[in-house]
Design a protein around this motif. Structure first.
Motif, PDB file in Angstrom:
ATOM      1  N   PRO B 174      20.853   6.218  -1.259  1.00 46.72           N
ATOM      2  CA  PRO B 174      22.192   6.589  -1.738  1.00 46.72           C
ATOM      3  C   PRO B 174      22.944   7.409  -0.680  1.00 46.72           C
ATOM      4  O   PRO B 174      22.326   8.119   0.095  1.00 46.72           O
ATOM      5  N   ILE B 175      24.261   7.256  -0.666  1.00 48.61           N
ATOM      6  CA  ILE B 175      25.096   8.012   0.265  1.00 48.61           C
ATOM      7  C   ILE B 175      25.878   9.061  -0.536  1.00 48.61           C
ATOM      8  O   ILE B 175      26.420   8.759  -1.596  1.00 48.61           O
ATOM      9  N   GLY B 176      25.874  10.301  -0.031  1.00 54.54           N
ATOM     10  CA  GLY B 176      26.665  11.350  -0.670  1.00 54.54           C
ATOM     11  C   GLY B 176      26.039  11.932  -1.925  1.00 54.54           C
ATOM     12  O   GLY B 176      26.687  12.684  -2.649  1.00 54.54           O
ATOM     13  N   GLU B 177      24.788  11.601  -2.206  1.00 57.75           N
ATOM     14  CA  GLU B 177      24.139  12.254  -3.345  1.00 57.75           C
ATOM     15  C   GLU B 177      22.705  12.643  -2.996  1.00 57.75           C
ATOM     16  O   GLU B 177      22.070  12.040  -2.136  1.00 57.75           O
ATOM     17  N   GLU B 178      22.244  13.680  -3.696  1.00 60.99           N
ATOM     18  CA  GLU B 178      20.919  14.219  -3.382  1.00 60.99           C
ATOM     19  C   GLU B 178      19.802  13.265  -3.792  1.00 60.99           C
ATOM     20  O   GLU B 178      19.882  12.624  -4.834  1.00 60.99           O
ATOM     21  N   PHE B 179      18.773  13.179  -2.977  1.00 57.99           N
ATOM     22  CA  PHE B 179      17.559  12.446  -3.358  1.00 57.99           C
ATOM     23  C   PHE B 179      16.349  13.043  -2.648  1.00 57.99           C
ATOM     24  O   PHE B 179      16.487  13.837  -1.719  1.00 57.99           O
ATOM     25  N   ASP B 180      15.152  12.639  -3.113  1.00 55.39           N
ATOM     26  CA  ASP B 180      13.908  13.153  -2.539  1.00 55.39           C
ATOM     27  C   ASP B 180      13.455  12.268  -1.383  1.00 55.39           C
ATOM     28  O   ASP B 180      13.032  11.123  -1.585  1.00 55.39           O
ATOM     29  N   TRP B 181      13.549  12.809  -0.167  1.00 56.65           N
ATOM     30  CA  TRP B 181      13.187  12.058   1.033  1.00 56.65           C
ATOM     31  C   TRP B 181      11.717  11.635   1.026  1.00 56.65           C
ATOM     32  O   TRP B 181      11.353  10.541   1.484  1.00 56.65           O
ATOM     33  N   VAL B 182      10.850  12.522   0.515  1.00 53.44           N
ATOM     34  CA  VAL B 182       9.411  12.231   0.517  1.00 53.44           C
ATOM     35  C   VAL B 182       9.135  10.952  -0.269  1.00 53.44           C
ATOM     36  O   VAL B 182       8.456  10.041   0.202  1.00 53.44           O
ATOM     37  N   ASP B 183       9.690  10.886  -1.472  1.00 52.84           N
ATOM     38  CA  ASP B 183       9.404   9.754  -2.350  1.00 52.84           C
ATOM     39  C   ASP B 183      10.094   8.478  -1.869  1.00 52.84           C
ATOM     40  O   ASP B 183       9.492   7.420  -1.811  1.00 52.84           O
ATOM     41  N   LYS B 184      11.359   8.614  -1.491  1.00 55.39           N
ATOM     42  CA  LYS B 184      12.164   7.419  -1.199  1.00 55.39           C
ATOM     43  C   LYS B 184      11.911   6.833   0.190  1.00 55.39           C
ATOM     44  O   LYS B 184      12.119   5.644   0.406  1.00 55.39           O
ATOM     45  N   VAL B 185      11.498   7.674   1.124  1.00 55.80           N
ATOM     46  CA  VAL B 185      11.317   7.161   2.486  1.00 55.80           C
ATOM     47  C   VAL B 185       9.875   7.328   2.981  1.00 55.80           C
ATOM     48  O   VAL B 185       9.199   6.342   3.277  1.00 55.80           O
ATOM     49  N   SER B 186       9.409   8.576   3.054  1.00 56.27           N
ATOM     50  CA  SER B 186       8.108   8.827   3.707  1.00 56.27           C
ATOM     51  C   SER B 186       6.978   8.096   2.997  1.00 56.27           C
ATOM     52  O   SER B 186       6.148   7.431   3.633  1.00 56.27           O
ATOM     53  N   ILE B 187       6.906   8.244   1.670  1.00 54.29           N
ATOM     54  CA  ILE B 187       5.830   7.589   0.928  1.00 54.29           C
ATOM     55  C   ILE B 187       6.024   6.082   0.952  1.00 54.29           C
ATOM     56  O   ILE B 187       5.078   5.316   1.147  1.00 54.29           O
ATOM     57  N   GLU B 188       7.256   5.651   0.774  1.00 54.84           N
ATOM     58  CA  GLU B 188       7.533   4.223   0.669  1.00 54.84           C
ATOM     59  C   GLU B 188       7.088   3.469   1.930  1.00 54.84           C
ATOM     60  O   GLU B 188       6.362   2.481   1.852  1.00 54.84           O
ATOM     61  N   LEU B 189       7.490   3.969   3.083  1.00 54.93           N
ATOM     62  CA  LEU B 189       7.144   3.264   4.327  1.00 54.93           C
ATOM     63  C   LEU B 189       5.631   3.287   4.581  1.00 54.93           C
ATOM     64  O   LEU B 189       5.031   2.261   4.916  1.00 54.93           O
ATOM     65  N   THR B 190       5.013   4.451   4.414  1.00 57.96           N
ATOM     66  CA  THR B 190       3.577   4.541   4.723  1.00 57.96           C
ATOM     67  C   THR B 190       2.746   3.765   3.702  1.00 57.96           C
ATOM     68  O   THR B 190       1.712   3.198   4.056  1.00 57.96           O
ATOM     69  N   ALA B 191       3.188   3.719   2.457  1.00 59.14           N
ATOM     70  CA  ALA B 191       2.449   2.948   1.439  1.00 59.14           C
ATOM     71  C   ALA B 191       2.503   1.456   1.763  1.00 59.14           C
ATOM     72  O   ALA B 191       1.517   0.740   1.597  1.00 59.14           O
ATOM     73  N   MET B 192       3.659   0.990   2.223  1.00 57.20           N
ATOM     74  CA  MET B 192       3.777  -0.430   2.597  1.00 57.20           C
ATOM     75  C   MET B 192       2.839  -0.764   3.751  1.00 57.20           C
ATOM     76  O   MET B 192       2.163  -1.800   3.742  1.00 57.20           O
ATOM     77  N   THR B 193       2.801   0.122   4.755  1.00 54.43           N
ATOM     78  CA  THR B 193       1.918  -0.110   5.901  1.00 54.43           C
ATOM     79  C   THR B 193       0.458  -0.103   5.464  1.00 54.43           C
ATOM     80  O   THR B 193      -0.334  -0.960   5.866  1.00 54.43           O
ATOM     81  N   LEU B 194       0.136   0.864   4.610  1.00 53.23           N
ATOM     82  CA  LEU B 194      -1.238   0.982   4.116  1.00 53.23           C
ATOM     83  C   LEU B 194      -1.659  -0.276   3.354  1.00 53.23           C
ATOM     84  O   LEU B 194      -2.765  -0.794   3.552  1.00 53.23           O
ATOM     85  N   ALA B 195      -0.776  -0.783   2.521  1.00 51.20           N
ATOM     86  CA  ALA B 195      -1.089  -2.001   1.766  1.00 51.20           C
ATOM     87  C   ALA B 195      -1.354  -3.163   2.727  1.00 51.20           C
ATOM     88  O   ALA B 195      -2.253  -3.973   2.513  1.00 51.20           O
ATOM     89  N   THR B 196      -0.582  -3.233   3.815  1.00 55.08           N
ATOM     90  CA  THR B 196      -0.819  -4.273   4.819  1.00 55.08           C
ATOM     91  C   THR B 196      -2.177  -4.095   5.485  1.00 55.08           C
ATOM     92  O   THR B 196      -2.917  -5.064   5.664  1.00 55.08           O
ATOM     93  N   LEU B 197      -2.511  -2.859   5.846  1.00 54.06           N
ATOM     94  CA  LEU B 197      -3.776  -2.597   6.544  1.00 54.06           C
ATOM     95  C   LEU B 197      -4.982  -2.928   5.663  1.00 54.06           C
ATOM     96  O   LEU B 197      -6.030  -3.318   6.163  1.00 54.06           O
ATOM     97  N   PHE B 198      -4.827  -2.718   4.349  1.00 48.65           N
ATOM     98  CA  PHE B 198      -5.912  -3.052   3.417  1.00 48.65           C
ATOM     99  C   PHE B 198      -5.755  -4.466   2.867  1.00 48.65           C
ATOM    100  O   PHE B 198      -6.563  -4.913   2.069  1.00 48.65           O
ATOM    101  N   ASP B 199      -4.682  -5.150   3.246  1.00 46.77           N
ATOM    102  CA  ASP B 199      -4.292  -6.434   2.651  1.00 46.77           C
ATOM    103  C   ASP B 199      -4.354  -6.337   1.126  1.00 46.77           C
ATOM    104  O   ASP B 199      -4.978  -7.148   0.447  1.00 46.77           O
ATOM    105  N   TYR B 200      -3.695  -5.314   0.630  1.00 41.82           N
ATOM    106  CA  TYR B 200      -3.663  -5.014  -0.796  1.00 41.82           C
ATOM    107  C   TYR B 200      -2.289  -5.444  -1.307  1.00 41.82           C
ATOM    108  O   TYR B 200      -1.315  -5.352  -0.563  1.00 41.82           O
ATOM    109  N   PRO B 201      -2.191  -5.935  -2.551  1.00 43.75           N
ATOM    110  CA  PRO B 201      -0.883  -6.427  -3.010  1.00 43.75           C
ATOM    111  C   PRO B 201       0.230  -5.376  -2.857  1.00 43.75           C
ATOM    112  O   PRO B 201       0.079  -4.251  -3.328  1.00 43.75           O
ATOM    113  N   GLN B 202       1.327  -5.761  -2.215  1.00 46.27           N
ATOM    114  CA  GLN B 202       2.421  -4.812  -1.977  1.00 46.27           C
ATOM    115  C   GLN B 202       2.942  -4.194  -3.275  1.00 46.27           C
ATOM    116  O   GLN B 202       3.295  -3.023  -3.313  1.00 46.27           O
ATOM    117  N   GLU B 203       2.982  -5.009  -4.346  1.00 43.98           N
ATOM    118  CA  GLU B 203       3.563  -4.465  -5.578  1.00 43.98           C
ATOM    119  C   GLU B 203       2.689  -3.357  -6.193  1.00 43.98           C
ATOM    120  O   GLU B 203       3.148  -2.588  -7.016  1.00 43.98           O
TER     121      GLU B 203
END
Lengths: 103, 449
Positions: B174-203
């Protein structure tokens, strides 16, 4: 003395080196890509991994114990793998040729 | 002995100055660097500042710590010396500094069956069995089994995938409104990478995050697992899932995800339950908290240091250097633990054989004897890659290049999209003495480029 580094893109660079330096330091000083030397030359990070050209293997000597342990857990290790922080430059090594492995 | 308190290296708030004074006034022998509440408050900085100067190899006795007797190494040189001497400083069974006698379990955490008394004792004695907590020759077997999953050649193939994901995550903010960077970006990107490394379903990727968070914390109110029961259930669930994945991949073609590599390693049929669990945990946690907290840390430190932020924005070529500096400054894992195999003289003291020794990377990274002006965050240092956060020696972080890759890509994609990111208030820091990070951080992105 001169040292030639073959880079990961297969081009090579020849640089001048003072005898008595660690080969890793020569590479870092000359900004050779793929040689980082993170641990400062203690054979503890394997970010200065090179393949030594066959004709230079005797002159560059054997791996040290710690170097051997580090290489056991490093990628792309071959028989002629060395950590360049464990090779000291000298007049006898003038013309030394190594390939940068990258880490 | 009383030593005058030196002037603080950086500007302190009144609360910080008071906390620092309190730490300097305490009897030296009472200092327990592992005290868990020091990390979220930031007090750890002054404990280590004082120890580096007055008692760099520091003994904490049972009476002063819930973790029991242990030694602290606080200077860069001593930490590096210990980390590179795996014969004198054994990693067997050890990762984070644990409480001396964890509650003995009478049932298997893996499948719930009753354990014999012998098994209970054996498991307690063994500690954690994993590639990170083994000595040679077992170490090479376990590390060698999975290392290819993050080999440089394989990372090249991951780069476009990570870039595409990073772009999509950032475009969805979102632009111009507050959000949690940890949840929306940091966790999201690293979880996607982790799922790839384990070949675990992305969903189902957030399951990986949840397991990792549970494993690195104690059960309790406000923690990822609120009760011990929930905690144990999550661990069992994780183990069963990993065991099943390895089992099913044995009958499939070899691939380069961690579970397939483990399944097809000629040694893995001999891995015990505890070893399969330990290796999976190390790969999971190693790829989760560390990169996540460093991503959050980079946004936080740049917001705290406007001049450094300006340097980076004027010269995006500084991204790799900024990434390394953030990894140093954050030190997402504060320490590793070892045990002496003989009496060892280090830093002028003799540590007796069999004692636990904590290598405080978080302190060595702030050692002025090695890093100039170490308490300052500087994105264009001369040797930014010289830090202790990945450790040195045979246990050096296996995924260090992948961590740097993710940090570099997310920043390359951020700089082209957002002219500024504003941190609102202070981030909520994680509890505990091992994972140093952030539970949440509120930000606002005022506009896009």
């Amino acid at each position: 003395m001169n040292v030639t580094f073959t880079l990961q893109d297969r081009t090579s660079r020849t640089v001048e080196a003072e005898p008595g330096w660690k080969l890793m330091e020569v590479a870092v000083d000359n900004a050779i890509p793929g040689i980082d030397g993170d641990c400062g030359g203690e054979a503890a990070c394997a970010t200065c991994h090179v393949y030594v050209a066959s004709e230079w293997r005797d002159a560059t000597g054997e791996r040290t114990d710690l170097e051997q342990a580090m290489l056991a857990s490093t990628f792309g290790v071959r028989e002629n793998s060395r950590l360049s922080c464990q090779i000291e430059t000298s007049e006898e090594l003038d013309g030394l040729s190594v390939e940068v492995v990258g880490s | 002995m009383t030593t005058a308190m030196p002037r603080a290296a950086t500007d302190l708030s009144p609360e910080q100055a008071e906390a620092r004074e309190r730490i300097y006034a305490a009897p030296l022998e009472s200092l327990d660097p592992a005290k868990t509440d020091r990390f979220p408050t930031g007090e750890w900085q002054w404990v280590f500042e004082r120890l580096r100067a007055e008692d760099p190899v520091h003994l904490t006795t049972e009476e002063h710590s819930e973790f029991g007797r242990y030694w602290s190494l606080t200077r860069w040189a001593d930490i590096q010396a210990a980390d590179t001497n795996h014969e004198l400083f054994s990693a067997d069974g050890l990762i984070a500094l644990n409480r001396p006698e964890p509650v003995a379990r009478t049932t298997s955490i893996f499948d719930g069956r009753e354990l014999t008394e012998e098994e209970v004792q054996e498991r307690q004695k063994a500690g954690i069995r994993s590639l990170l907590s083994m000595d040679p020759p077992d170490h090479e077997i376990h590390r060698g089994a999975v290392a290819e999953g993050v080999a440089p050649a394989n990372l090249a193939a991951l780069e476009p995938l990570i870039r595409e994901r990073a772009g999509a995550i950032l475009d969805g903010l979102p632009i111009g409104e507050e959000f949690d960077w940890v949840d929306k970006v940091s966790i999201e990107l690293t979880a996607m990478t982790l799922a790839t490394l384990f070949d675990y379903p992305q969903e189902k990727r957030r399951q990986l995050t949840y397991w990792s968070d549970v494993i690195t914390t104690q059960a309790g109110p406000g923690q990822p697992a609120e009760t011990q029961e929930e905690h144990d259930l999550a661990i069992r669930d994780f183990y069963m899932t990993m065991a099943e994945l390895v089992g099913s991949r044995r009958s499939e073609e070899p691939r380069i995800d961690f579970m397939s590599l483990m399944a097809h390693s000629p040694h893995s049929v001999n891995f015990s339950e505890a070893e399969l669990f330990g290796d999976s945990v190390v790969l999971l946690v190693g790829g989760n908290d560390t990169t996540r907290n460093t991503i959050t840390g980079s946004v936080y430190f740049l917001s705290q240091n406007p001049e450094e932020n300006a340097k980076l924005r004027a010269n995006p070529k500084l991204i790799p250097s900024m990434v390394s500096e953030t990894i140093r400054f954050q030190t997402p894992l504060t320490h590793m633990t070892r045990r002496t195999t003989r009496d060892v003289e280090i830093g002028g003291k003799v540590i007796p054989a069999g004692d636990r020794v904590v290598l405080w990377y978080v302190s060595g990274n702030r050692d002025d004897a090695k890093v100039q002006d170490a308490d300052s965050y500087v994105v264009d240092r001369k040797n930014p890659r010289q830090h202790l956060s990945f450790g040195f020696g045979i246990h050096r972080c296996l995924g260090n290049k992948l961590a740097e890759l993710q940090l570099r890509i997310i920043w390359e994609e951020m700089l082209v999209r957002f002219p500024e990111i504003t941190v609102v208030g202070e981030p909520k820091r994680s509890h505990g003495h091992f994972v140093k990070g952030y539970d949440s951080m509120t930000v606002v992105i005022p506009r896009r480029n």
